[in-house]
Design a protein around this motif. Structure first.
Motif, PDB file in Angstrom:
ATOM      1  N   THR A 224       0.834  -1.208   0.000  1.00  0.00           N
ATOM      2  CA  THR A 224       0.000   0.000   0.000  1.00  0.00           C
ATOM      3  C   THR A 224       0.861   1.248   0.000  1.00  0.00           C
ATOM      4  O   THR A 224       0.644   2.179  -0.798  1.00  0.00           O
ATOM      5  CB  THR A 224      -0.924   0.000   1.232  1.00  0.00           C
ATOM      6  N   ASN A 225       1.849   1.287   0.887  1.00  0.00           N
ATOM      7  CA  ASN A 225       2.693   2.472   1.025  1.00  0.00           C
ATOM      8  C   ASN A 225       3.526   2.716  -0.226  1.00  0.00           C
ATOM      9  O   ASN A 225       3.744   3.878  -0.630  1.00  0.00           O
ATOM     10  CB  ASN A 225       3.600   2.331   2.242  1.00  0.00           C
ATOM     11  N   LYS A 228       1.251   4.285  -2.829  1.00  0.00           N
ATOM     12  CA  LYS A 228       0.990   5.687  -2.479  1.00  0.00           C
ATOM     13  C   LYS A 228       2.177   6.572  -2.822  1.00  0.00           C
ATOM     14  O   LYS A 228       2.016   7.687  -3.347  1.00  0.00           O
ATOM     15  CB  LYS A 228       0.677   5.805  -0.985  1.00  0.00           C
ATOM     16  N   ILE A 231       2.399   7.096  -6.605  1.00  0.00           N
ATOM     17  CA  ILE A 231       1.342   8.015  -7.054  1.00  0.00           C
ATOM     18  C   ILE A 231       1.711   9.451  -6.689  1.00  0.00           C
ATOM     19  O   ILE A 231       1.508  10.381  -7.477  1.00  0.00           O
ATOM     20  CB  ILE A 231      -0.012   7.609  -6.435  1.00  0.00           C
ATOM     21  N   ALA A 232       2.300   9.634  -5.515  1.00  0.00           N
ATOM     22  CA  ALA A 232       2.716  10.969  -5.076  1.00  0.00           C
ATOM     23  C   ALA A 232       3.800  11.546  -5.982  1.00  0.00           C
ATOM     24  O   ALA A 232       3.943  12.768  -6.103  1.00  0.00           O
ATOM     25  CB  ALA A 232       3.212  10.907  -3.634  1.00  0.00           C
ATOM     26  N   ASN A 246      -3.778  -4.465  -3.070  1.00  0.00           N
ATOM     27  CA  ASN A 246      -3.704  -3.134  -2.472  1.00  0.00           C
ATOM     28  C   ASN A 246      -3.213  -2.045  -3.420  1.00  0.00           C
ATOM     29  O   ASN A 246      -3.757  -0.930  -3.407  1.00  0.00           O
ATOM     30  CB  ASN A 246      -2.831  -3.171  -1.220  1.00  0.00           C
ATOM     31  N   GLU A 250      -5.303   1.342  -4.178  1.00  0.00           N
ATOM     32  CA  GLU A 250      -4.746   2.685  -3.995  1.00  0.00           C
ATOM     33  C   GLU A 250      -4.821   3.497  -5.289  1.00  0.00           C
ATOM     34  O   GLU A 250      -5.061   4.707  -5.261  1.00  0.00           O
ATOM     35  CB  GLU A 250      -3.296   2.594  -3.510  1.00  0.00           C
ATOM     36  N   ASN A 253      -8.337   4.689  -5.500  1.00  0.00           N
ATOM     37  CA  ASN A 253      -8.574   5.760  -4.520  1.00  0.00           C
ATOM     38  C   ASN A 253      -8.001   7.098  -4.979  1.00  0.00           C
ATOM     39  O   ASN A 253      -8.543   8.158  -4.663  1.00  0.00           O
ATOM     40  CB  ASN A 253      -7.951   5.387  -3.169  1.00  0.00           C
ATOM     41  N   ALA A 254      -6.886   7.023  -5.731  1.00  0.00           N
ATOM     42  CA  ALA A 254      -6.215   8.242  -6.176  1.00  0.00           C
ATOM     43  C   ALA A 254      -6.699   8.721  -7.542  1.00  0.00           C
ATOM     44  O   ALA A 254      -6.250   9.767  -8.029  1.00  0.00           O
ATOM     45  CB  ALA A 254      -4.709   8.009  -6.230  1.00  0.00           C
TER      46      ALA A 254
END
Length: 382
Positions: A224-225, A228, A231-232, A246, A250, A253-254
């Motif tokens: 998950t991390n 994220k 994506i960042a 996951n 994610e 979600n994004a």
């Protein structure tokens, strides 16, 4: 009819792959010679143990996909529920836990044991010596004792290349993320990353593939991390070689897109998943167990491909993908299937400026499975 064709192709690949052990017995015969003639377990007497790194009940990940294959094998061969023993959530980083699971399978009467994760390999090798009348079959590794332990995997890089085409044609930021379980010390993961990146490059030379390594085959939190973080950094497509869905969740979600792995993850993230790289493990499990029943199991290693039906990509998400994407994937898939394109053909540029391969040549199976410790030129480790 389709299932029969898949099983026939898988059986052919299984029988032709060849034992990797060339040592000799004291009498001069090859190690393993004659073993198949003495190994025949009747359908009524066969009992199959399966060691899973996760819980198949998760409904989407690595263990779930292997269990689909076991269930398919059970149905194809008409085995009862009592002939299947499952050991779930067995960490492949814990040799003691692996040993306990294997010994429990044997104490419950299992005479065939499939270990589905990389880290089970050394423990299974040791126990294969202690239990010579039990067949051990290890997934994703490379060890084979020439007698009662083989290994099995597949050319998953073929499907990863195709999924890279989808990612390369879909991205708008030209930044594509990839959550990988292991680094360059593991050719299974690294070859998949490279094949994916080469697929991306074939349709979008400007795109970069950013890779985050979790150093774990199964870590929902780290997966998950990593997604994220990618994506960042601006990645608008998230691919993966890790166990859970996951990263796809994610991505959804994004508001970006994803490429799933193991099973079709559009069920987990329907608004994000473009396609998934999928295994059809029942093709192998059915042919392997049938060969034991028939008395033809001979410690052969298995390394099947798309033509054998053991792997593929899931249907493209029509709400997210274009006809042009489908056409290009179909064009390249046909070349993979007929053997005119092998992914790792010719001279390949790496991300450190060096090259591998030769003009007119292609990397061998052993080079792909054990020797790829480099990244394709558009890959960056983050």
């Amino acid at each position: 009819m389709k299932l029969k064709k898949i099983l026939a192709a898988a059986a052919a690949a299984f029988l032709l792959a060849g034992c990797s052990n060339t040592a000799s017995n004291a009498d001069g015969t090859a190690v393993g010679e004659g073993f198949a003639a003495t190994v025949q377990i009747s359908k009524d007497d066969i009992k199959v143990g399966v060691i899973h790194i996760g819980n198949p009940a998760d409904g989407s990940g690595y263990s779930y996909t292997h269990d689909l294959g076991i269930r398919g094998m059970q149905e194809n061969l008409g085995l009862s529920d009592s002939q299947i023993v499952r050991k779930n959530n067995i960490s492949d980083g814990d040799p003691a836990a692996t040993e306990t699971a294997v010994r429990e399978c044997i104490s419950e009467g299992c005479n065939v044991i499939f270990g589905t994760s990389w880290g089970y390999m050394d423990t299974m090798e040791e126990l294969a010596e202690e239990f010579p009348n039990v067949i051990f079959s290890h997934g994703t590794g490379y060890k084979n004792n020439g007698r009662n332990m083989n290994n099995y995997f597949g050319r998953i890089y073929q499907a990863r290349y195709l999924s890279g085409i989808a990612a390369g044609m879909k991205t708008e930021s030209d930044l594509i993320g990839y959550v990988g379980a292991m680094g360059t010390d593991n050719s299974e993961v690294t070859s998949g990353i490279d094949a994916f990146a080469m697929g991306v490059y074939s349709v979008n030379p400007d795109a970069k593939v950013y890779v985050k390594i979790t150093d774990s085959w199964y870590s929902p939190t780290q997966e998950t991390n990593a997604a994220k973080a990618l994506i960042a950094e601006g990645c608008d497509v998230i691919a993966q070689h890790c166990d859970t869905s996951n990263p796809q969740v994610e991505a959804e979600n994004a508001g970006v897109w994803g490429i799933g792995y193991n099973s079709d993850m559009s069920k987990d993230a329907p608004d994000a998943t473009l396609t998934s790289v999928v295994w059809n493990w029942d093709a192998y499990y059915t042919s392997a167990v049938q060969s034991i029943i028939d008395g033809t199991w001979d410690c052969t290693d298995y390394y099947g491909g798309m033509a054998d039906g053991v792997l593929d990509i899931a249907p493209l998400n029509k709400a997210l993908c274009t006809d042009e994407m489908q056409a290009e994937i179909d064009r390249v898939k046909e070349k993979i299937m007929d053997g005119s394109f092998n992914i790792f053909d010719g001279v390949i540029e790496t991300n450190d400026g060096s090259t591998v391969g030769t003009e007119g040549g292609t990397l061998s199976d052993s080079e792909i499975t054990q020797g790829i410790d480099w990244y394709f030129k558009n890959v960056e480790i983050r």
